[in-house]
Design an enzyme around this catalytic site. Structure first.
Site, PDB file in Angstrom:
ATOM      1  CG  ASN A 226       7.251  -1.157  -7.339  1.00 28.25           C
ATOM      2  OD1 ASN A 226       8.240  -0.518  -7.507  1.00 28.25           O
ATOM      3  ND2 ASN A 226       6.894  -2.081  -7.922  1.00 28.25           N
TER       4      ASN A 226
ATOM      5  N   PRO B 200       0.697  -1.224  -0.086  1.00 33.34           N
ATOM      6  CG  PRO B 200      -0.644  -1.506   1.709  1.00 33.34           C
ATOM      7  CD  PRO B 200       0.421  -2.136   1.178  1.00 33.34           C
ATOM      8  CD  GLU B 201       2.356   3.038  -4.289  1.00 38.38           C
ATOM      9  OE1 GLU B 201       2.779   4.325  -4.327  1.00 38.38           O
ATOM     10  OE2 GLU B 201       2.769   2.107  -4.777  1.00 38.38           O
TER      11      GLU B 201
ATOM     12  CE  LYS C  19       5.257   3.334   1.049  1.00 43.67           C
ATOM     13  NZ  LYS C  19       5.910   2.089   0.096  1.00 43.67           N
TER      14      LYS C  19
ATOM     15  NE  ARG D 242       9.503  -2.291  -3.133  1.00 44.87           N
ATOM     16  CZ  ARG D 242      10.270  -2.329  -2.125  1.00 44.87           C
ATOM     17  NH1 ARG D 242      11.633  -2.268  -2.582  1.00 44.87           N
ATOM     18  NH2 ARG D 242      10.230  -2.451  -0.959  1.00 44.87           N
TER      19      ARG D 242
END
Length: 275
Positions: free
Chosen positions: A165, A2-3, A51, A261
């Protein structure tokens, strides 16, 4: 993972369900805090910091959690069936008379004194969605290691907090640079614009249920041709679009790992080294 915008939305939902209410049940299913009982205490607020999630509780306590790759908080009505995952994945339960908040697969869960919150989040850079946001500080931290790849620098929460990401890939596309370009090779104006665009994107998505970067954040270079017409489903410039045409030039988008990633970029629109 999650961003920052997703974590902020989670904090708002938890705050709405828990803040100002007395806990009628608490269950922290991690060995270190398994005996802690918060029942009878009032939840004061739930705040996002980058975050990280900080649930502040009466008596000077804070429950610190981080979702990382697949953690989640779900909120249920008293008689609602819990559907966030199997029981063995539950790490925390906080309930009051009207709502139950259940934390699934939380890799970070710790109870600390509120006065010691900085031990958990003090290392973070300026929060893109927080009151401490400072663009000059963020830019200075990003450029402190000019040889570091752009994508890695953007993901480092010590530089600026909130980018994951998805935003990493999208910001590199908007800067017309590959994620592997040493950040010190970005022209000065582009680096400044990169920071302001990051702020713009997260602010635009802080209340949206579906994240989009293709509306209101077009590439800002004089040489860039106008993007072709977009369908409503085209919400992201490059992320998740491997082998599909770039929305600007039509070249197939590529994907490769950067620090484990999956990283997406357009080989025509973005200049710089690639794997």
């Amino acid at each position: 993972m999650p961003e920052g915008d997703t974590v902020l939305q989670t904090a708002k939902r938890l705050h709405s369900a828990l803040a100002g209410q007395v806990l009628t049940r608490s269950d922290l299913r991690v060995p270190r805090f398994a005996t802690a009982d918060l029942t009878g205490r009032t939840v004061l607020d739930v705040t996002a910091r980058g975050k990280h999630l900080l649930t502040r509780i009466e008596g000077g306590l804070t429950l610190h959690s981080h979702l990382r790759m697949d953690g989640a908080w779900r909120i249920y009505a008293p008689d609602e069936r819990w559907r966030g995952g199997p029981t063995h994945q539950i790490r925390a339960i906080l309930a009051n008379a009207a709502h139950t908040a259940v934390g699934y697969r939380l890799p970070v869960l710790e109870l600390l004194r509120t006065r010691d919150e900085e031990k958990a989040v003090g290392h973070l850079g300026p929060d893109l969605l927080g009151p401490d946001w400072n663009a000059d500080t963020a830019l200075h931290r990003l450029l402190a290691d000019p040889d570091r790849p752009l994508g890695e620098a953007l993901l480092d929460q010590r530089n600026l907090a909130g980018i994951g990401n998805v935003y990493k890939c999208e910001l590199c596309f908007l800067a017309r640079a590959t994620p592997w370009l040493p950040i010190g090779r970005l022209p000065g104006p582009t680096a400044v614009l990169l920071v302001s665009t990051a702020k713009q994107l997260l602010e635009a998505n802080r209340d949206r249920p579906d994240r989009t970067t293709t509306i209101g954040a077009r590439p800002r270079t004089a040489a860039a041709p106008a993007p072709r017409a977009r369908r409503p489903s085209e919400k992201l410039w490059v992320y998740g679009r491997a082998h599909r045409p770039c929305l600007r030039c039509g070249t197939p988008v590529r994907v490769a790992d950067q620090d484990t990633r999956p990283t997406y970029w357009c080989p025509h629109c973005q200049a710089g080294p690639t794997p």
